[in-house]
Design a protein around this motif. Sequence first.
Motif, mmCIF file in Angstrom:
data_model
loop_
_atom_site.group_PDB
_atom_site.id
_atom_site.type_symbol
_atom_site.label_atom_id
_atom_site.label_comp_id
_atom_site.label_asym_id
_atom_site.label_seq_id
_atom_site.Cartn_x
_atom_site.Cartn_y
_atom_site.Cartn_z
ATOM 1 N N ARG B 34 8.637 14.736 -2.210
ATOM 2 C CA ARG B 34 8.920 15.519 -0.829
ATOM 3 C C ARG B 34 7.877 16.921 -0.909
ATOM 4 N N ASN B 35 7.071 17.489 -2.898
ATOM 5 C CA ASN B 35 6.574 18.180 -2.639
ATOM 6 C C ASN B 35 4.573 17.616 -2.524
ATOM 7 N N PRO B 36 4.456 17.941 -2.157
ATOM 8 C CA PRO B 36 2.721 18.259 -1.700
ATOM 9 C C PRO B 36 2.136 18.351 -2.681
ATOM 10 N N ASP B 37 2.688 19.528 -3.581
ATOM 11 C CA ASP B 37 1.573 19.325 -5.008
ATOM 12 C C ASP B 37 2.037 19.179 -6.081
ATOM 13 N N THR B 38 3.379 17.970 -6.066
ATOM 14 C CA THR B 38 3.115 17.184 -7.166
ATOM 15 C C THR B 38 2.155 16.140 -6.659
ATOM 16 N N LEU B 39 2.249 15.286 -5.743
ATOM 17 C CA LEU B 39 1.451 14.189 -4.977
ATOM 18 C C LEU B 39 0.435 15.023 -5.780
ATOM 19 N N GLN B 40 0.063 16.758 -5.022
ATOM 20 C CA GLN B 40 -1.778 16.476 -5.472
ATOM 21 C C GLN B 40 -2.247 16.728 -6.603
ATOM 22 N N ALA B 41 -0.998 17.016 -7.576
ATOM 23 C CA ALA B 41 -0.796 17.418 -9.392
ATOM 24 C C ALA B 41 -1.049 15.460 -10.161
ATOM 25 N N ALA B 42 -0.330 14.897 -8.933
ATOM 26 C CA ALA B 42 0.012 13.532 -10.206
ATOM 27 C C ALA B 42 -1.528 12.855 -9.777
ATOM 28 N N LEU B 43 -1.761 12.749 -8.675
ATOM 29 C CA LEU B 43 -3.132 11.916 -8.266
ATOM 30 C C LEU B 43 -4.774 12.958 -8.489
ATOM 31 N N ASP B 44 -4.963 14.435 -8.872
ATOM 32 C CA ASP B 44 -5.761 14.627 -9.550
ATOM 33 C C ASP B 44 -5.967 14.132 -11.223
ATOM 34 N N CYS B 45 -5.042 14.104 -11.978
ATOM 35 C CA CYS B 45 -4.286 13.729 -13.360
ATOM 36 C C CYS B 45 -5.030 12.005 -13.313
ATOM 37 N N GLY B 46 -4.631 12.060 -12.102
ATOM 38 C CA GLY B 46 -4.391 9.727 -12.661
ATOM 39 C C GLY B 46 -3.096 9.866 -12.506
ATOM 40 N N ALA B 47 -2.052 10.804 -12.257
ATOM 41 C CA ALA B 47 -0.678 9.521 -12.941
ATOM 42 C C ALA B 47 -0.527 8.675 -11.389
ATOM 43 N N ILE B 48 -1.353 8.867 -10.301
ATOM 44 C CA ILE B 48 -1.053 8.062 -9.565
ATOM 45 C C ILE B 48 -2.083 7.321 -8.708
ATOM 46 N N ASP B 49 -1.820 6.028 -8.420
ATOM 47 C CA ASP B 49 -3.419 5.732 -7.436
ATOM 48 C C ASP B 49 -3.451 6.939 -6.355
ATOM 49 N N LYS B 50 -2.259 6.529 -5.355
ATOM 50 C CA LYS B 50 -2.599 7.536 -4.396
ATOM 51 C C LYS B 50 -1.139 8.127 -3.602
ATOM 52 N N ILE B 51 -1.239 8.365 -2.473
ATOM 53 C CA ILE B 51 0.342 9.007 -2.331
ATOM 54 C C ILE B 51 1.404 8.333 -1.616
ATOM 55 N N GLY B 52 2.413 7.675 -1.400
ATOM 56 C CA GLY B 52 2.666 6.401 -1.087
ATOM 57 C C GLY B 52 3.039 6.940 0.049
ATOM 58 N N GLY B 53 2.918 6.114 1.212
ATOM 59 C CA GLY B 53 3.672 5.398 2.450
ATOM 60 C C GLY B 53 5.031 4.529 2.827
ATOM 61 N N ASP B 54 5.102 3.855 4.191
ATOM 62 C CA ASP B 54 5.862 3.434 4.617
ATOM 63 C C ASP B 54 5.007 1.809 4.115
ATOM 64 N N GLU B 55 3.649 1.806 4.254
ATOM 65 C CA GLU B 55 2.585 0.425 4.250
ATOM 66 C C GLU B 55 2.669 -0.558 2.493
ATOM 67 N N ASP B 56 2.996 1.039 1.856
ATOM 68 C CA ASP B 56 3.214 0.695 0.336
ATOM 69 C C ASP B 56 4.217 0.122 -0.079
ATOM 70 N N ILE B 57 5.338 0.579 0.781
ATOM 71 C CA ILE B 57 6.904 0.217 -0.072
ATOM 72 C C ILE B 57 7.439 -1.071 0.666
ATOM 73 N N ARG B 58 6.356 -1.397 2.290
ATOM 74 C CA ARG B 58 6.221 -2.981 2.423
ATOM 75 C C ARG B 58 5.243 -3.777 1.482
ATOM 76 N N SER B 59 4.304 -3.136 0.552
ATOM 77 C CA SER B 59 3.739 -4.381 -0.309
ATOM 78 C C SER B 59 4.176 -4.519 -1.032
ATOM 79 N N ALA B 60 5.180 -3.105 -1.988
ATOM 80 C CA ALA B 60 5.708 -3.160 -3.322
ATOM 81 C C ALA B 60 5.862 -4.492 -3.720
ATOM 82 N N ASP B 61 5.445 -4.704 -4.877
ATOM 83 C CA ASP B 61 6.061 -5.588 -6.162
ATOM 84 C C ASP B 61 7.857 -4.947 -6.894
#
Lengths: 278, 278
Positions: B34-61
């Motif tokens: 819910r915190n955009p700063d956390t998402l940005q920090a996670a993107l910046d350091c490569g912890a996540i490949d992308k910010i997740g949305g409905d489509e990511d949930i629909r295609s998740a394993d």
Amino acid sequence: MNKKIVIVGLGLIGGSLAKAFQKYSECTVAGIDRNPDTLQAALDCGAIDKIGGDEDIRSADLLYLCLYPQADIDFIASHAHLIPPSCLVTDTCGIKSEICAHLPLLAKKHGFPFVGGHPMAGKEQSGFAASDADLFLDASYIIVPCGASQSAVDLLKAIAVELGFGGTVVTTPEHHDQMIAFTSQLPHVLACAYVMSPRCPEHNGFSAGSYRDVSRVANINEQLWAELFIDNRRALSEELDTLITNLTDMKEAVTKGDAEALRGLLRTGRLIKERLGE
Amino acid sequence: MNKKIVIVGLGLIGGSLAKAFQKYSECTVAGIDRNPDTLQAALDCGAIDKIGGDEDIRSADLLYLCLYPQADIDFIASHAHLIPPSCLVTDTCGIKSEICAHLPLLAKKHGFPFVGGHPMAGKEQSGFAASDADLFLDASYIIVPCGASQSAVDLLKAIAVELGFGGTVVTTPEHHDQMIAFTSQLPHVLACAYVMSPRCPEHNGFSAGSYRDVSRVANINEQLWAELFIDNRRALSEELDTLITNLTDMKEAVTKGDAEALRGLLRTGRLIKERLGE
């Protein structure tokens, strides 16, 4: 520093002091222990230069008592006549009121200086086999002058620095015992009480750092610690009362499902810890 | 392993999982927070490949819930319609009875598998900033199948091995919560109760490893832990009762100066610890 040291009792603390003197100073160390195997082991690994006898006590610059509290008092009572006025006697006991009620009087009567000491370091193992020259690195060394001269206190401080202690604190026997009841004795009581849960034997796979930390010192030497606890019964009982009261308050909030009260109690703990910068 | 992972909540645990997937697997990670700063920090350091949305949930394993217990349930309640039958949903909550009373029902209703999970690792700091790819190395990963298939359980086990966990344990929600009350919740209650002693603020110079270990986790996140404690109130109250009783027995022996009783109690603790080979 180049002094003649006698260490009485080559357990975890006495053995570690001997090894630290060898590693970090020019002092010579004579060791006294009732167990001949321990003396031989200490000689073999170079922790002591020689097995100490009456002559070593007569010519010592410093004598470290590293026995149990009552045994320290008994040793001085039976050897005080050998100790010269130039020899500084100190101890390493975990409690001070009891020691400092007896040893300063014996010291005064026989004309040698006595200063109480407590190296704040330990391990969950005991005995010479567990001793380590680096046990005291960065630890605090508590000094309890008991009326001794500043020069005697300064000598112990200088040695503490040389052996790698992180710092020294000077206090009274009563304040020492009150603080130790909280910082050291209470965690040891707690560790034993904690592992008595019926869940403990099956913790493996369900535990991590929190379990490990609280239970670490349950591997206690009950002979030594029962003596230390009872010698400090007033301060330790007070700490136990405080802890039991606080735990009972938390239990009531948990049992009632009172989230607000519980958060308030936990917040109090967190703020204390945060203010200490830990 | 090469899977599409969605992690919901990038705090200490979610953030560490994301980093571990990046470091130790070929999986791609979409992060939701819910915190955009956390998402940005996670993107910046490569912890996540992308910010997740409905489509990511629909295609998740795999979808990892890393929020507080009630928030995990709320998230699934509002997103279950997006989750495909091929996506394994799991959580990382510290309690299981509450989670497992709700999520398996939602999962069944919407046709995706749910398996409860609890990585037994933590830190005295919280939030994404404290997250670490190596947080789980050698830790235990507790799996609570809640009726899910063996293949779903096996997938979580395989991932745990890949991320560096030391081992996995499979159990019921009730047994999990009873064990965790002892191994994790009780030490956290204890740490807060312990630092409330009036002696605590002046411990410096008088303390060593025992103080550090018992007080370590007093730096608690009271919002999260109050919820965890109250969700597990029966088991935690029982552990607190047991501990308070044992502490009271020890206190009575200390106060009376009953060395024999005290040695007996301490010996009981020591033997339990020794039998565990710790």
